[in-house]
Scaffold this motif. Structure first.
Motif, PDB file in Angstrom:
ATOM      1  N   VAL A   1      66.213  67.337   1.472  1.00 33.78           N
ATOM      2  CA  VAL A   1      65.562  68.421   0.741  1.00 33.78           C
ATOM      3  C   VAL A   1      65.384  68.002  -0.712  1.00 33.78           C
ATOM      4  O   VAL A   1      66.362  67.732  -1.418  1.00 33.78           O
ATOM      5  N   GLU A   2      64.127  67.944  -1.118  1.00 31.72           N
ATOM      6  CA  GLU A   2      63.805  67.562  -2.480  1.00 31.72           C
ATOM      7  C   GLU A   2      63.712  68.800  -3.372  1.00 31.72           C
ATOM      8  O   GLU A   2      63.328  69.885  -2.921  1.00 31.72           O
ATOM      9  N   SER A   3      64.033  68.602  -4.638  1.00 30.82           N
ATOM     10  CA  SER A   3      63.891  69.668  -5.631  1.00 30.82           C
ATOM     11  C   SER A   3      63.609  69.040  -6.982  1.00 30.82           C
ATOM     12  O   SER A   3      63.768  67.829  -7.162  1.00 30.82           O
ATOM     13  N   GLY A   4      63.193  69.870  -7.922  1.00 28.39           N
ATOM     14  CA  GLY A   4      62.978  69.408  -9.280  1.00 28.39           C
ATOM     15  C   GLY A   4      61.534  69.284  -9.695  1.00 28.39           C
ATOM     16  O   GLY A   4      61.241  68.921 -10.835  1.00 28.39           O
ATOM     17  N   GLY A   5      60.616  69.561  -8.784  1.00 29.79           N
ATOM     18  CA  GLY A   5      59.214  69.463  -9.150  1.00 29.79           C
ATOM     19  C   GLY A   5      58.792  70.580 -10.098  1.00 29.79           C
ATOM     20  O   GLY A   5      59.555  71.498 -10.377  1.00 29.79           O
ATOM     21  N   GLY A   6      57.571  70.461 -10.598  1.00 27.47           N
ATOM     22  CA  GLY A   6      57.071  71.472 -11.514  1.00 27.47           C
ATOM     23  C   GLY A   6      55.932  70.922 -12.332  1.00 27.47           C
ATOM     24  O   GLY A   6      55.236  69.998 -11.918  1.00 27.47           O
TER      25      GLY A   6
ATOM     26  N   GLY B   1      56.261  63.367 -21.035  1.00 28.76           N
ATOM     27  CA  GLY B   1      57.538  64.037 -20.807  1.00 28.76           C
ATOM     28  C   GLY B   1      58.345  63.385 -19.707  1.00 28.76           C
ATOM     29  O   GLY B   1      57.979  62.331 -19.166  1.00 28.76           O
ATOM     30  N   SER B   2      59.459  64.037 -19.376  1.00 32.72           N
ATOM     31  CA  SER B   2      60.382  63.516 -18.366  1.00 32.72           C
ATOM     32  C   SER B   2      60.676  64.583 -17.327  1.00 32.72           C
ATOM     33  O   SER B   2      60.556  65.785 -17.592  1.00 32.72           O
ATOM     34  N   LEU B   3      61.077  64.108 -16.165  1.00 29.91           N
ATOM     35  CA  LEU B   3      61.430  65.007 -15.078  1.00 29.91           C
ATOM     36  C   LEU B   3      62.413  64.284 -14.167  1.00 29.91           C
ATOM     37  O   LEU B   3      62.365  63.058 -14.046  1.00 29.91           O
ATOM     38  N   ARG B   4      63.284  65.046 -13.562  1.00 30.75           N
ATOM     39  CA  ARG B   4      64.253  64.466 -12.633  1.00 30.75           C
ATOM     40  C   ARG B   4      64.132  65.171 -11.290  1.00 30.75           C
ATOM     41  O   ARG B   4      64.231  66.392 -11.200  1.00 30.75           O
ATOM     42  N   LEU B   5      63.905  64.388 -10.258  1.00 33.23           N
ATOM     43  CA  LEU B   5      63.856  64.906  -8.895  1.00 33.23           C
ATOM     44  C   LEU B   5      65.181  64.643  -8.204  1.00 33.23           C
ATOM     45  O   LEU B   5      65.820  63.621  -8.446  1.00 33.23           O
ATOM     46  N   LEU B   6      65.576  65.569  -7.346  1.00 36.84           N
ATOM     47  CA  LEU B   6      66.827  65.436  -6.609  1.00 36.84           C
ATOM     48  C   LEU B   6      66.551  65.527  -5.117  1.00 36.84           C
ATOM     49  O   LEU B   6      65.729  66.323  -4.678  1.00 36.84           O
ATOM     50  N   CYS B   7      67.218  64.704  -4.346  1.00 38.82           N
ATOM     51  CA  CYS B   7      67.135  64.750  -2.890  1.00 38.82           C
ATOM     52  C   CYS B   7      68.538  64.992  -2.353  1.00 38.82           C
ATOM     53  O   CYS B   7      69.417  64.155  -2.549  1.00 38.82           O
ATOM     54  N   ALA B   8      68.737  66.121  -1.695  1.00 39.05           N
ATOM     55  CA  ALA B   8      70.026  66.448  -1.091  1.00 39.05           C
ATOM     56  C   ALA B   8      69.960  66.161   0.400  1.00 39.05           C
ATOM     57  O   ALA B   8      69.059  66.647   1.089  1.00 39.05           O
ATOM     58  N   ALA B   9      70.905  65.371   0.884  1.00 40.11           N
ATOM     59  CA  ALA B   9      70.898  64.961   2.278  1.00 40.11           C
ATOM     60  C   ALA B   9      71.997  65.658   3.066  1.00 40.11           C
ATOM     61  O   ALA B   9      73.094  65.896   2.552  1.00 40.11           O
TER      62      ALA B   9
ATOM     63  N   THR C   1      63.841  55.667 -12.754  1.00 39.79           N
ATOM     64  CA  THR C   1      65.152  55.145 -12.389  1.00 39.79           C
ATOM     65  C   THR C   1      65.670  55.911 -11.178  1.00 39.79           C
ATOM     66  O   THR C   1      65.761  57.136 -11.204  1.00 39.79           O
ATOM     67  N   ASN C   2      66.006  55.155 -10.139  1.00 42.71           N
ATOM     68  CA  ASN C   2      66.505  55.728  -8.898  1.00 42.71           C
ATOM     69  C   ASN C   2      68.011  55.514  -8.819  1.00 42.71           C
ATOM     70  O   ASN C   2      68.482  54.390  -9.042  1.00 42.71           O
ATOM     71  N   SER C   3      68.771  56.560  -8.546  1.00 42.72           N
ATOM     72  CA  SER C   3      70.219  56.406  -8.453  1.00 42.72           C
ATOM     73  C   SER C   3      70.765  57.283  -7.335  1.00 42.72           C
ATOM     74  O   SER C   3      70.053  58.122  -6.781  1.00 42.72           O
ATOM     75  N   ARG C   4      72.018  57.069  -7.009  1.00 43.27           N
ATOM     76  CA  ARG C   4      72.624  57.742  -5.856  1.00 43.27           C
ATOM     77  C   ARG C   4      74.014  58.246  -6.231  1.00 43.27           C
ATOM     78  O   ARG C   4      74.746  57.577  -6.955  1.00 43.27           O
ATOM     79  N   ASP C   5      74.347  59.428  -5.747  1.00 47.36           N
ATOM     80  CA  ASP C   5      75.683  59.990  -5.933  1.00 47.36           C
ATOM     81  C   ASP C   5      76.296  60.158  -4.548  1.00 47.36           C
ATOM     82  O   ASP C   5      75.979  61.105  -3.832  1.00 47.36           O
ATOM     83  N   ASN C   6      77.149  59.228  -4.172  1.00 45.95           N
ATOM     84  CA  ASN C   6      77.716  59.261  -2.827  1.00 45.95           C
ATOM     85  C   ASN C   6      78.607  60.480  -2.605  1.00 45.95           C
ATOM     86  O   ASN C   6      78.635  61.041  -1.504  1.00 45.95           O
ATOM     87  N   ALA C   7      79.321  60.906  -3.630  1.00 50.11           N
ATOM     88  CA  ALA C   7      80.221  62.058  -3.490  1.00 50.11           C
ATOM     89  C   ALA C   7      79.435  63.340  -3.216  1.00 50.11           C
ATOM     90  O   ALA C   7      79.859  64.192  -2.426  1.00 50.11           O
ATOM     91  N   GLN C   8      78.288  63.482  -3.867  1.00 51.75           N
ATOM     92  CA  GLN C   8      77.445  64.673  -3.682  1.00 51.75           C
ATOM     93  C   GLN C   8      76.460  64.493  -2.527  1.00 51.75           C
ATOM     94  O   GLN C   8      75.812  65.444  -2.107  1.00 51.75           O
ATOM     95  N   ASN C   9      76.357  63.267  -2.031  1.00 53.21           N
ATOM     96  CA  ASN C   9      75.393  62.930  -0.980  1.00 53.21           C
ATOM     97  C   ASN C   9      73.963  63.240  -1.416  1.00 53.21           C
ATOM     98  O   ASN C   9      73.170  63.833  -0.677  1.00 53.21           O
ATOM     99  N   THR C  10      73.641  62.812  -2.621  1.00 54.11           N
ATOM    100  CA  THR C  10      72.316  63.044  -3.177  1.00 54.11           C
ATOM    101  C   THR C  10      71.739  61.759  -3.766  1.00 54.11           C
ATOM    102  O   THR C  10      72.474  60.816  -4.067  1.00 54.11           O
ATOM    103  N   VAL C  11      70.455  61.781  -3.925  1.00 55.79           N
ATOM    104  CA  VAL C  11      69.731  60.699  -4.586  1.00 55.79           C
ATOM    105  C   VAL C  11      68.833  61.359  -5.630  1.00 55.79           C
ATOM    106  O   VAL C  11      68.263  62.425  -5.365  1.00 55.79           O
ATOM    107  N   ASP C  12      68.704  60.755  -6.786  1.00 57.17           N
ATOM    108  CA  ASP C  12      67.816  61.341  -7.773  1.00 57.17           C
ATOM    109  C   ASP C  12      66.876  60.294  -8.346  1.00 57.17           C
ATOM    110  O   ASP C  12      67.153  59.094  -8.316  1.00 57.17           O
ATOM    111  N   LEU C  13      65.768  60.790  -8.847  1.00 68.64           N
ATOM    112  CA  LEU C  13      64.740  59.944  -9.439  1.00 68.64           C
ATOM    113  C   LEU C  13      64.457  60.478 -10.831  1.00 68.64           C
ATOM    114  O   LEU C  13      63.884  61.549 -10.979  1.00 68.64           O
TER     115      LEU C  13
END
Length: 122
Positions: free
Chosen positions: A4-9, A15-23, A68-80
């Motif tokens: 599930v992606e979020s953060g669009g708009g 400018g800058s924006l951060r997208l989040l993917c929750a798995a 920049t693409n990164s991953r948070d294993n504890a939260q099980n998410t990926v963000d851009l």
């Protein structure tokens, strides 16, 4: 499996924006996780990916140095994290997962989110 992606708009150029993917249903630490964008009338285009295990990152030529693409294993998410945005990157952005493939090809990714739309205004 659900991504599930979020953060669009809407954001202004530069400018800058951060997208989040929750798995759920998979551990992002064990998959290559990718971001692809699709603009109206165009094919799906590779944006970024982070590989499982070594966490190497891959970027499409049009976003290299700005995304920049990164991953948070504890939260099980990926963000851009996207900086210095340009109107040309306006699209629906999809998160995708694939098994240790280190690929830019969307056909190599087996699980997909529905996407999140963002628009960069000039």
């Amino acid at each position: 499996v659900q991504l599930v992606e979020s953060g669009g708009g809407l954001v202004q150029a530069g400018g800058s924006l951060r997208l989040l993917c929750a798995a759920s249903g998979l551990a992002v630490s064990t998959y290559d996780m990718g971001w692809f964008r699709q603009a109206p009338g165009k094919e799906r285009e590779f944006g970024a990916a982070i590989t499982s295990g070594t966490s190497n990152t891959l970027y499409g030529d049009s976003v290299k140095g700005r995304f920049t693409n990164s991953r948070d294993n504890a939260q099980n998410t990926v963000d851009l994290q996207m900086n210095s945005l340009k109107p040309a990157v306006t699209a629906v952005y999809h998160c995708a997962a694939g098994r240790t493939i280190c690929s830019r090809d969307p056909a190599a990714f087996t699980s997909w989110g529905h996407g999140t739309q963002f628009t960069v205004s000039s």
